[in-house]
Design a protein around this motif. Structure first.
Motif, short mmCIF file in Angstrom:
data_model
loop_
_atom_site.label_atom_id
_atom_site.label_comp_id
_atom_site.label_asym_id
_atom_site.label_seq_id
_atom_site.Cartn_x
_atom_site.Cartn_y
_atom_site.Cartn_z
N ASN A 33 0.78 -1.23 0.00
CA ASN A 33 0.00 0.00 0.00
C ASN A 33 0.82 1.28 0.00
N PHE A 34 2.10 1.20 0.23
CA PHE A 34 2.97 2.38 0.18
C PHE A 34 4.41 1.90 0.09
N SER A 35 5.31 2.83 -0.09
CA SER A 35 6.73 2.48 -0.20
C SER A 35 7.49 3.06 0.99
N VAL A 36 8.58 2.39 1.35
CA VAL A 36 9.40 2.82 2.48
C VAL A 36 10.86 2.85 2.04
N LEU A 37 11.67 3.60 2.79
CA LEU A 37 13.09 3.71 2.52
C LEU A 37 13.85 3.10 3.68
N VAL A 38 14.80 2.21 3.38
CA VAL A 38 15.59 1.54 4.42
C VAL A 38 16.59 2.53 5.01
N LYS A 39 16.59 2.67 6.32
CA LYS A 39 17.43 3.65 7.00
C LYS A 39 18.86 3.15 7.14
N GLY A 40 19.75 4.08 7.51
CA GLY A 40 21.17 3.77 7.61
C GLY A 40 21.50 2.90 8.80
N LEU A 41 22.75 2.42 8.84
CA LEU A 41 23.17 1.48 9.87
C LEU A 41 23.10 2.07 11.27
N ASP A 42 23.16 3.39 11.41
CA ASP A 42 23.09 4.00 12.74
C ASP A 42 21.77 3.66 13.43
N ASP A 43 20.71 3.40 12.66
CA ASP A 43 19.39 3.16 13.24
C ASP A 43 19.05 1.68 13.36
N TRP A 44 19.93 0.81 12.89
CA TRP A 44 19.65 -0.62 13.02
C TRP A 44 19.86 -1.05 14.46
N HIS A 236 20.40 13.03 2.01
CA HIS A 236 20.48 11.57 2.17
C HIS A 236 19.37 11.17 3.14
N PRO A 237 18.19 10.82 2.67
CA PRO A 237 17.08 10.53 3.59
C PRO A 237 17.33 9.31 4.47
N HIS A 238 18.17 8.37 4.02
CA HIS A 238 18.43 7.20 4.87
C HIS A 238 19.30 7.56 6.07
N LEU A 239 20.02 8.69 5.98
CA LEU A 239 20.85 9.14 7.09
C LEU A 239 20.25 10.34 7.82
N GLY A 240 19.26 10.99 7.19
CA GLY A 240 18.68 12.19 7.77
C GLY A 240 19.62 13.37 7.71
#
Length: 638
Positions: A33-44, A236-240
């Motif tokens: 139903n929507f798309s998402v972006l995988v965040k950077g390693l800092d947030d894992w 860089h949206p995955h890093l903010g």
């Protein structure tokens, strides 16, 4: 593997192997139903090491870890698999359901499928529901519009911006519809996105309900539209993060194949030549052994998994001496930089080409027929055949690129995007097991062929095409004049064309005749990188995370009768293509920058996960006589 949104709920799942090649850090993942972006390693989030039951086992491969450290930083100490725990089906509210990869909804603009309202996801215009733990795929955004305030499905607006430096950003709808200005009627205008469809490409109208301004998204397409877009914000949206960037962005549709390319390294777990079995075991389990401060800790260490049974053959004195040797090697390599980037193929070539193969192990088992390795009918075609009954391949992700795929041999063409804001201490990795066949071509045959085609028109055109290819990609990325002295840097040796083409012919024949899915096969070409480093090997192997990788069928193809039949069919099939004469006559001429000759999807191309060079450097005329017999390394078929 669970995927998490900022709403702290599981919103979907992908296979762990997808985190390496399809849905890794910085990529967009399409959910129902929507798309998402995988965040950077800092947030894992990984469980603490003191919780061994929930801490994922580290992946060990010293050669690959050393290569990652050379390219990224010495701070990288671990190769980790995807964070995953079993039990999501049996207990949707348990710990397993809360273990996964963090994601964030992207693009940040969304559209109501009923009323076409276009607004940011954080504007409070839309709601979010994900109240079924056992059905995360039903998570969705909604808009209460129309009669009865019915919840209408909301989907992501399908346009984003990307630049050659790897930045990704939302499309500037507000600025675009007002042609760089602001709404004259309201401080917070309402936008509509009307998709008119049709067969003329993007035909999407953006309308401001307050002032009546409207524009079609086609006006942002093409070179003229691109020149009117604002400069890249360096997002860089995955890093903010945001960083200075002067590139002009491109408009991409969500789901475009060029929005994300993984940059990975891979190595086979082969024994190092001249290294004892004990030293190899210490290197394999160095992540655990590096914390041993003295020999008095060894009895305790031996009692802990996974080392309980790995060092039974050796006493404490021998083991401590091996640990000290390894520690000395680590200290000696601390100052090595990217200029000392380790060659991952050389140790493998040394093992495969050695007259004496190493003893069998859990990670690597290979053998050859000592009496007659090569069938008599193929003596002039191969000089050695090795059956690899067992192998382990480890892959590590070191970054990614956008718009252009990275070249595994040329790091200067595309800018790598980092996986984390700071220097990483670990990188995502995966390991797979399989089997394979190693084929070595006679060196005298290859050398004679290279001298024969050295001044040929076909080889000259291939080399010039490579120069144009490098110039185009460099200029497109940097906008700077191309350095002519680097035009042919990283061009493979001519023999690479032969080895690579033969590898593809055999892979396609195996897939057609022997039941293997071509996507489950992979190749490693050992051709050398200079005139003084001449190699002549091909490894075709299975390395997939399912059972197909270890069925034993590929090794059996190295038996004399099977190999003769397989080679005959591959070379005979290369003589013609259903796209001939168009395919057979193809050579790269200016201004084209493609890097193949007589090759196409009908006769030579394979899947991206199978080919190590993206279906480049292929030409049937260099293997079999399809036009000039003098260009073929095998002018006569077996």
């Amino acid at each position: 593997m669970a995927a998490y949104s900022s709403y702290r709920r599981r919103v979907g799942a992908v296979r762990p192997s997808h985190l390496m090649f399809t849905s890794g850090v910085g990529s967009l993942v399409d959910l129902p139903n929507f798309s998402v972006l995988v965040k950077g390693l800092d947030d894992w989030q990984y469980k603490a090491p003191e919780d061994p039951e929930n801490n994922p086992a580290l992946i060990t491969e010293p050669r690959l870890l050393s290569a990652v450290q050379s390219l990224l930083s010495k701070t990288v100490r671990e190769l980790r698999p995807a964070p995953w725990l079993p039990g999501t089906d049996t207990n949707p509210n348990g710990e397993a359901a809360r273990t996964g990869v963090p994601v964030v909804p992207f693009p940040g603009w969304m559209r109501c499928t009923a009323c076409n309202l276009l607004a940011r996801v954080d504007s409070r215009a839309f709601g979010f529901e994900n109240d079924k733990p056992n059905k995360p795929h039903e998570a969705r955004f909604f808009h209460e519009c129309g009669k009865g305030s019915k919840k209408r499905l909301v989907v992501g607006a399908r346009f984003v911006l990307a630049c050659t430096d790897g930045h990704l950003d939302d499309f500037p709808y507000l600025e675009f519809v007002h042609e760089g200005g602001v709404c004259e009627k309201a401080a917070k205008p309402n936008l509509l996105m009307e998709d008119r469809g049709g067969n003329i490409g993007a035909n999407v109208r953006i309308v401001c309900q307050r002032c009546g301004a409207e524009r079609n998204i086609r006006q942002a397409m093409g070179k003229r539209g691109r020149d009117q877009l604002p400069r890249c914000r360096g997002r860089h949206p995955h890093l903010g993060t945001f960083s200075p960037c002067q590139e002009q962005p491109y408009v991409l549709v969500v789901g475009a194949s060029n929005q994300w390319f993984a940059q990975t390294l891979s190595a086979l777990a082969v024994p190092k030549a001249g290294v004892s079995e004990l030293d190899a075991q210490v290197a394999k389990f160095w992540a655990n052994l590096q914390h041993v401060k003295g020999p008095e800790m060894l009895p305790f260490m031996r009692s802990m998994p996974p080392l309980s049974f790995e060092f039974e053959k050796w006493g404490d004195e021998e083991l401590w001496a091996a640990i000290e040797r390894r520690r000395g090697e680590e200290a000696a390599g601390q100052d090595q930089g990217p200029e000392n980037y380790p060659d991952l193929l050389t140790p493998e070539w040394e093992i495969f080409s050695s007259p004496v193969l190493p003893p069998p192990s859990d990670d690597f088992t290979a053998y050859r027929d000592q009496d007659e390795p090569v069938p008599p009918l193929l003596k002039g075609f191969y000089s050695d055949v090795v059956q690899v009954e067992r192998l382990r391949e480890v892959r590590a992700m070191i970054g990614f690129t956008r718009l252009d795929a990275p070249d595994p041999e040329d790091p200067t063409l595309v800018k790598r995007v980092p996986l984390s804001r700071s220097k990483p201490t670990w990188v995502p990795a995966s390991e797979v097991r399989g089997e394979g066949v190693f084929l070595r071509l006679p060196e005298d045959l290859l050398s004679r062929w290279e001298r024969q085609v050295e001044k040929s028109e076909a080889l000259r055109l291939h080399k010039e095409a490579y120069g144009r290819f490098r110039e185009y990609r460099y200029s497109a990325r940097t906008g700077q004049p191309f350095d002519e002295s680097t035009r042919y840097d990283y061009w493979p040796l001519p023999r690479y064309y032969v080895l690579h083409t033969l590898s593809h012919l055999l892979i396609r024949t195996i897939a057609l005749e022997c039941g293997y899915n071509s996507a489950s096969l992979a190749e490693r070409i050992y051709a050398g990188t200079s005139e003084d480093d001449r190699r002549s090997g091909i490894l075709i192997y299975t390395a997939v995370p399912d059972a197909e990788g270890t069925l034993g069928g590929l090794v059996s193809l190295a038996q004399p009768d099977e190999l003769v039949r397989l080679t005959k069919r591959a070379l005979t099939g290369a003589m013609s293509c259903s796209s001939d004469p168009l395919c057979a006559e193809r050579l790269p001429h200016a201004p084209e920058d493609f890097l193949h000759g007589a090759a196409c999807h009908v006769c030579l191309f394979v899947s991206e996960t199978t080919c190590e060079r993206g279906n480049r450097f292929l030409d049937r005329r260099f293997v079999v006589p399809i036009d000039d017999p003098a260009l073929a390394i095998y002018p006569e078929l077996p």
